[in-house]
Motif scaffolding. Structure first.
Motif, PDB file in Angstrom:
ATOM      1  N   THR A  51      -3.052   6.630  -1.703  1.00  0.00           N
ATOM      2  CA  THR A  51      -3.977   6.610  -2.830  1.00  0.00           C
ATOM      3  C   THR A  51      -4.124   7.989  -3.456  1.00  0.00           C
ATOM      4  O   THR A  51      -4.054   8.137  -4.688  1.00  0.00           O
ATOM      5  N   VAL A  52      -4.343   8.995  -2.635  1.00  0.00           N
ATOM      6  CA  VAL A  52      -4.535  10.357  -3.139  1.00  0.00           C
ATOM      7  C   VAL A  52      -3.255  10.869  -3.796  1.00  0.00           C
ATOM      8  O   VAL A  52      -3.286  11.454  -4.883  1.00  0.00           O
ATOM      9  N   ASP A  53      -2.120  10.642  -3.154  1.00  0.00           N
ATOM     10  CA  ASP A  53      -0.836  11.073  -3.716  1.00  0.00           C
ATOM     11  C   ASP A  53      -0.585  10.419  -5.071  1.00  0.00           C
ATOM     12  O   ASP A  53      -0.158  11.073  -6.029  1.00  0.00           O
ATOM     13  N   SER A  54      -0.836   9.104  -5.151  1.00  0.00           N
ATOM     14  CA  SER A  54      -0.607   8.369  -6.399  1.00  0.00           C
ATOM     15  C   SER A  54      -1.528   8.853  -7.506  1.00  0.00           C
ATOM     16  O   SER A  54      -1.109   9.012  -8.661  1.00  0.00           O
ATOM     17  N   ASN A  55      -2.787   9.086  -7.169  1.00  0.00           N
ATOM     18  CA  ASN A  55      -3.736   9.560  -8.174  1.00  0.00           C
ATOM     19  C   ASN A  55      -3.412  10.976  -8.630  1.00  0.00           C
ATOM     20  O   ASN A  55      -3.538  11.305  -9.818  1.00  0.00           O
ATOM     21  N   ALA A  56      -2.994  11.836  -7.690  1.00  0.00           N
ATOM     22  CA  ALA A  56      -2.605  13.199  -8.060  1.00  0.00           C
ATOM     23  C   ALA A  56      -1.402  13.164  -9.010  1.00  0.00           C
ATOM     24  O   ALA A  56      -1.357  13.915 -10.000  1.00  0.00           O
ATOM     25  N   TYR A  99       2.768   2.532  -8.424  1.00  0.00           N
ATOM     26  CA  TYR A  99       2.001   2.975  -7.250  1.00  0.00           C
ATOM     27  C   TYR A  99       0.505   2.749  -7.451  1.00  0.00           C
ATOM     28  O   TYR A  99      -0.201   2.333  -6.528  1.00  0.00           O
ATOM     29  N   MET A 100       0.020   3.024  -8.656  1.00  0.00           N
ATOM     30  CA  MET A 100      -1.411   2.889  -8.908  1.00  0.00           C
ATOM     31  C   MET A 100      -1.851   1.428  -8.900  1.00  0.00           C
ATOM     32  O   MET A 100      -2.920   1.097  -8.373  1.00  0.00           O
ATOM     33  N   VAL A 101      -1.046   0.572  -9.477  1.00  0.00           N
ATOM     34  CA  VAL A 101      -1.384  -0.858  -9.459  1.00  0.00           C
ATOM     35  C   VAL A 101      -1.333  -1.381  -8.026  1.00  0.00           C
ATOM     36  O   VAL A 101      -2.188  -2.162  -7.603  1.00  0.00           O
ATOM     37  N   THR A 102      -0.342  -0.914  -7.253  1.00  0.00           N
ATOM     38  CA  THR A 102      -0.265  -1.284  -5.835  1.00  0.00           C
ATOM     39  C   THR A 102      -1.507  -0.805  -5.093  1.00  0.00           C
ATOM     40  O   THR A 102      -2.079  -1.540  -4.287  1.00  0.00           O
ATOM     41  N   THR A 103      -1.925   0.419  -5.377  1.00  0.00           N
ATOM     42  CA  THR A 103      -3.138   0.974  -4.763  1.00  0.00           C
ATOM     43  C   THR A 103      -4.341   0.090  -5.039  1.00  0.00           C
ATOM     44  O   THR A 103      -5.122  -0.230  -4.141  1.00  0.00           O
ATOM     45  N   LEU A 137      -4.105   3.087 -15.887  1.00  0.00           N
ATOM     46  CA  LEU A 137      -2.653   3.331 -15.885  1.00  0.00           C
ATOM     47  C   LEU A 137      -1.883   2.088 -16.320  1.00  0.00           C
ATOM     48  O   LEU A 137      -0.880   2.182 -17.033  1.00  0.00           O
ATOM     49  N   LEU A 138      -2.364   0.918 -15.903  1.00  0.00           N
ATOM     50  CA  LEU A 138      -1.708  -0.329 -16.318  1.00  0.00           C
ATOM     51  C   LEU A 138      -1.862  -0.549 -17.818  1.00  0.00           C
ATOM     52  O   LEU A 138      -0.876  -0.862 -18.512  1.00  0.00           O
ATOM     53  N   LEU A 139      -3.075  -0.379 -18.328  1.00  0.00           N
ATOM     54  CA  LEU A 139      -3.305  -0.562 -19.767  1.00  0.00           C
ATOM     55  C   LEU A 139      -2.528   0.465 -20.576  1.00  0.00           C
ATOM     56  O   LEU A 139      -1.994   0.151 -21.650  1.00  0.00           O
ATOM     57  N   ASP A 140      -2.448   1.692 -20.077  1.00  0.00           N
ATOM     58  CA  ASP A 140      -1.689   2.741 -20.752  1.00  0.00           C
ATOM     59  C   ASP A 140      -0.218   2.357 -20.852  1.00  0.00           C
ATOM     60  O   ASP A 140       0.416   2.549 -21.892  1.00  0.00           O
TER      61      ASP A 140
END
Length: 233
Positions: A51-56, A99-103, A137-140
């Motif tokens: 989660t942290v890696d994906s958000n960073a 990654y973010m959607v998976t998170t 991120l998905l909407l973007d």
């Protein structure tokens, strides 16, 4: 359209960055002085969360996208102003979106029911990193201009980081002994073989399941890019 997403990307990038830094600072402050607390060990663990890696990575991608948008908005050359984003940037962006959607999916389906450490977790930060940021991120990806058309072979680039992360996590886990508990440390309980009666069989099941989710989402993200390149200004 570009200017709107430049603003949204900057706002969201700073919101995510603040959420990460605030959670890290709060946790360190909360645990400082407790028995067995090792700050270097804790910080390493913190940045071992997917989660942290994906958000960073999202912060970097959003700011880079905002910079591209600013450059294109101020460019008087019509061809440049309406061109699609570089293929490398779009590939990295597609990976981060996946990654973010998976998170968001994994957290809300598997981890949300688990009780959080009382006093250690910032609720607002938790929601930004696991709900707000994945949704944005998905909407973007769906609506922001500049998205290039990707070949399905790019799926290998998308799944490469999760593969490396899983290998790193499973190798490091037994070696990362938490001094406060005397037990190996894993970022998520479903990756800890000691947390299930079935041990590594259970871990393998979740790894395969999440791999399938990431692959399916990666295919979906690429499919969206192939529908039409968004170049509207």
């Amino acid at each position: 359209m570009r200017l709107l997403f430049v603003i949204l990307r900057i706002v969201m990038a700073f919101a995510i960055a603040i959420a990460i830094v605030a959670q890290l600072a709060h946790s360190v402050s909360f645990l400082q002085g407790t028995s067995g607390f090792d700050q270097a060990f804790f910080v390493t663990n913190f940045f071992s969360f997917f989660t942290v890696d994906s958000n960073a990575a999202s912060v970097v991608v959003l700011l880079a996208g905002a910079a591209l948008g600013i450059w294109r908005t101020g460019n008087t050359n019509a061809a440049t102003a309406t061109a699609t984003d570089p293929l490398l940037y779009t590939t990295v962006r597609a990976a981060v979106v996946t990654y973010m959607v998976t998170t968001g999916i994994v957290y809300n389906l598997l981890l949300r029911p688990l009780s959080l450490p009382q006093g250690q977790t910032l609720e607002w930060s938790n929601e930004i990193l696991h709900v707000v940021a994945p949704l944005y991120l998905l909407l973007d990806w769906l609506f922001a201009p500049g998205r290039a058309r990707l070949n399905y072979r790019r799926l290998w680039a998308i799944v490469s980081f999760p593969i490396v992360w899983v290998i790193y996590t499973l190798i490091r886990g037994p070696l990362a002994i938490d001094a406060s508990t005397g037990k190996p440390w894993y970022p998520y309980p479903f990756l800890n073989p000691a947390a299930s009666a079935n041990g590594y069989v259970s871990v393998s099941f979740y790894v395969v399941l999440i791999a399938l989710v990431i692959s399916a989402l990666g295919v979906g993200v690429i499919w969206v890019s192939r529908r039409a390149a968004r170049i509207s200004t």
